[in-house]
Scaffold this active site. Sequence first.
Site, PDB file in Angstrom:
ATOM      1  CD  GLU A 139      -8.219  -9.587  -3.619  1.00  0.00           C
ATOM      2  OE1 GLU A 139      -9.011  -9.150  -2.758  1.00  0.00           O
ATOM      3  OE2 GLU A 139      -7.077 -10.017  -3.331  1.00  0.00           O
ATOM      4  CG  HIS A 196      -4.882  -6.578  -0.331  1.00  0.00           C
ATOM      5  ND1 HIS A 196      -6.097  -6.697   0.318  1.00  0.00           N
ATOM      6  CD2 HIS A 196      -4.918  -7.454  -1.376  1.00  0.00           C
ATOM      7  CE1 HIS A 196      -6.835  -7.601  -0.326  1.00  0.00           C
ATOM      8  NE2 HIS A 196      -6.143  -8.075  -1.353  1.00  0.00           N
ATOM      9  NE  ARG A 254      -1.898  -5.876   7.214  1.00  0.00           N
ATOM     10  CZ  ARG A 254      -3.014  -6.437   6.784  1.00  0.00           C
ATOM     11  NH1 ARG A 254      -3.565  -7.428   7.485  1.00  0.00           N
ATOM     12  NH2 ARG A 254      -3.594  -6.026   5.675  1.00  0.00           N
ATOM     13  CB  THR A 314      -6.871  -6.556   9.959  1.00  0.00           C
ATOM     14  OG1 THR A 314      -7.275  -7.706   9.202  1.00  0.00           O
ATOM     15  CG2 THR A 314      -7.319  -5.299   9.246  1.00  0.00           C
ATOM     16  NE  ARG A 366      -5.611 -12.768   5.112  1.00  0.00           N
ATOM     17  CZ  ARG A 366      -6.395 -11.693   5.173  1.00  0.00           C
ATOM     18  NH1 ARG A 366      -6.356 -10.766   4.223  1.00  0.00           N
ATOM     19  NH2 ARG A 366      -7.232 -11.531   6.173  1.00  0.00           N
ATOM     20  CG  PHE A 396     -13.149   0.971   7.340  1.00  0.00           C
ATOM     21  CD1 PHE A 396     -12.653   0.357   6.198  1.00  0.00           C
ATOM     22  CD2 PHE A 396     -13.801   0.181   8.288  1.00  0.00           C
ATOM     23  CE1 PHE A 396     -12.794  -1.007   5.991  1.00  0.00           C
ATOM     24  CE2 PHE A 396     -13.951  -1.198   8.087  1.00  0.00           C
ATOM     25  CZ  PHE A 396     -13.445  -1.785   6.931  1.00  0.00           C
ATOM     26  CE  LYS A 432      -3.749  -2.385   2.485  1.00  0.00           C
ATOM     27  NZ  LYS A 432      -4.633  -2.352   3.683  1.00  0.00           N
ATOM     28  CG  ASN A 442      -3.405  -2.686   7.151  1.00  0.00           C
ATOM     29  OD1 ASN A 442      -3.283  -2.257   6.007  1.00  0.00           O
ATOM     30  ND2 ASN A 442      -4.450  -3.411   7.531  1.00  0.00           N
ATOM     31  CE1 TYR A 465      -8.949  -3.354   0.811  1.00  0.00           C
ATOM     32  CE2 TYR A 465      -8.242  -1.371  -0.334  1.00  0.00           C
ATOM     33  CZ  TYR A 465      -7.963  -2.462   0.468  1.00  0.00           C
ATOM     34  OH  TYR A 465      -6.677  -2.662   0.928  1.00  0.00           O
TER      35      TYR A 465
HETATM   36  P1  DAT Z   1      -7.257  -7.323   5.639  1.00  0.00           P
HETATM   37  O1  DAT Z   1      -6.511  -6.221   4.910  1.00  0.00           O
HETATM   38  O2  DAT Z   1      -6.453  -7.872   6.788  1.00  0.00           O
HETATM   39  O3  DAT Z   1      -7.775  -8.406   4.716  1.00  0.00           O
HETATM   40  P2  DAT Z   1     -10.013  -6.383   5.802  1.00  0.00           P
HETATM   41  O4  DAT Z   1     -10.237  -7.056   4.490  1.00  0.00           O
HETATM   42  O5  DAT Z   1     -10.946  -6.697   6.921  1.00  0.00           O
HETATM   43  O6  DAT Z   1      -8.518  -6.647   6.338  1.00  0.00           O
HETATM   44  O7  DAT Z   1     -10.061  -4.808   5.609  1.00  0.00           O
HETATM   45  C1  DAT Z   1      -9.462  -4.211   4.466  1.00  0.00           C
HETATM   46  C2  DAT Z   1      -8.700  -2.983   4.892  1.00  0.00           C
HETATM   47  O8  DAT Z   1      -9.615  -2.015   5.415  1.00  0.00           O
HETATM   48  C3  DAT Z   1      -7.705  -3.216   6.037  1.00  0.00           C
HETATM   49  O9  DAT Z   1      -6.463  -3.688   5.562  1.00  0.00           O
HETATM   50  C4  DAT Z   1      -7.613  -1.868   6.648  1.00  0.00           C
HETATM   51  C5  DAT Z   1      -9.011  -1.309   6.493  1.00  0.00           C
HETATM   52  N1  DAT Z   1      -9.810  -1.560   7.695  1.00  0.00           N
HETATM   53  C6  DAT Z   1     -10.357  -2.733   8.091  1.00  0.00           C
HETATM   54  N2  DAT Z   1     -11.022  -2.594   9.250  1.00  0.00           N
HETATM   55  C7  DAT Z   1     -10.903  -1.290   9.596  1.00  0.00           C
HETATM   56  C8  DAT Z   1     -11.342  -0.508  10.679  1.00  0.00           C
HETATM   57  N3  DAT Z   1     -12.082  -1.034  11.665  1.00  0.00           N
HETATM   58  N4  DAT Z   1     -11.006   0.810  10.707  1.00  0.00           N
HETATM   59  C9  DAT Z   1     -10.266   1.358   9.713  1.00  0.00           C
HETATM   60  N5  DAT Z   1      -9.810   0.682   8.654  1.00  0.00           N
HETATM   61  C10 DAT Z   1     -10.118  -0.625   8.591  1.00  0.00           C
HETATM   62 MG    MG Z   2      -9.243  -8.374   3.258  1.00  0.00          MG
END
Ligand code: DAT
Ligand code: MG
Length: 149
Positions: free
Chosen positions: A126, A115, A102, A91, A85, A57, A9, A112, A49
């Site tokens: 993807e 991805h 991370r 996350t 992962r 968010f 990212k 973080n 996303y």
């Molecule tokens: P990951 O990236 O571990 O697969 P995710 O798919 O649940 O996590 O979420 C995608 C991204 O969105 C994550 O990398 C960061 C952001 N995100 C997730 N939960 C969040 C939250 N509670 N507040 C802010 N950003 C968040």
């Molecule tokens: Mg995800």
Amino acid sequence: MERTFIMIKPDGVQRGLVGEIIKRFETKGFTLVGLKQLAVSRELAENHYGVHKERPFFGSLVDFITSAPVVAMVWEGDGVVASARKIIGATNPLSAEPGTIRGDFGVSIGRNLIHGSDAIETAQTEIALWFSDNELVSWEPTITSWLYE
Ligand code: DAT
Ligand code: MG
């Protein structure tokens, strides 16, 4: 052979962690089959996303991902989706184990660093979203017999 989509990212690129992050997948024993740096369009970010569209968010996530270049990759290997992962970590970087990307380099969920696809099917979707077929190179490293029995 299994493949996964990995994206460094904007924070990972800005902080000069591209080499460090690539190194972790490379030294693990996975094979790089696609790599490019790009400025992400809003359309691509919203598509990528899309599953989080209704989350509070979502807007800031799309703003962030489109704010500076990212490095998109496809990595290949047995079990690479789940293993990547684990290499990436939880996350929320504050909950991520030391030794994960991370866990070693981040302190906040909105920054973080990286991805990684969360399942084999997601990875296929993807990869197709981010790469065209002619950007992916199938090759077999000569060290394969030293990695796999
Ligand atoms: P990951 O990236 O571990 O697969 P995710 O798919 O649940 O996590 O979420 C995608 C991204 O969105 C994550 O990398 C960061 C952001 N995100 C997730 N939960 C969040 C939250 N509670 N507040 C802010 N950003 C968040
Ligand atoms: Mg995800």
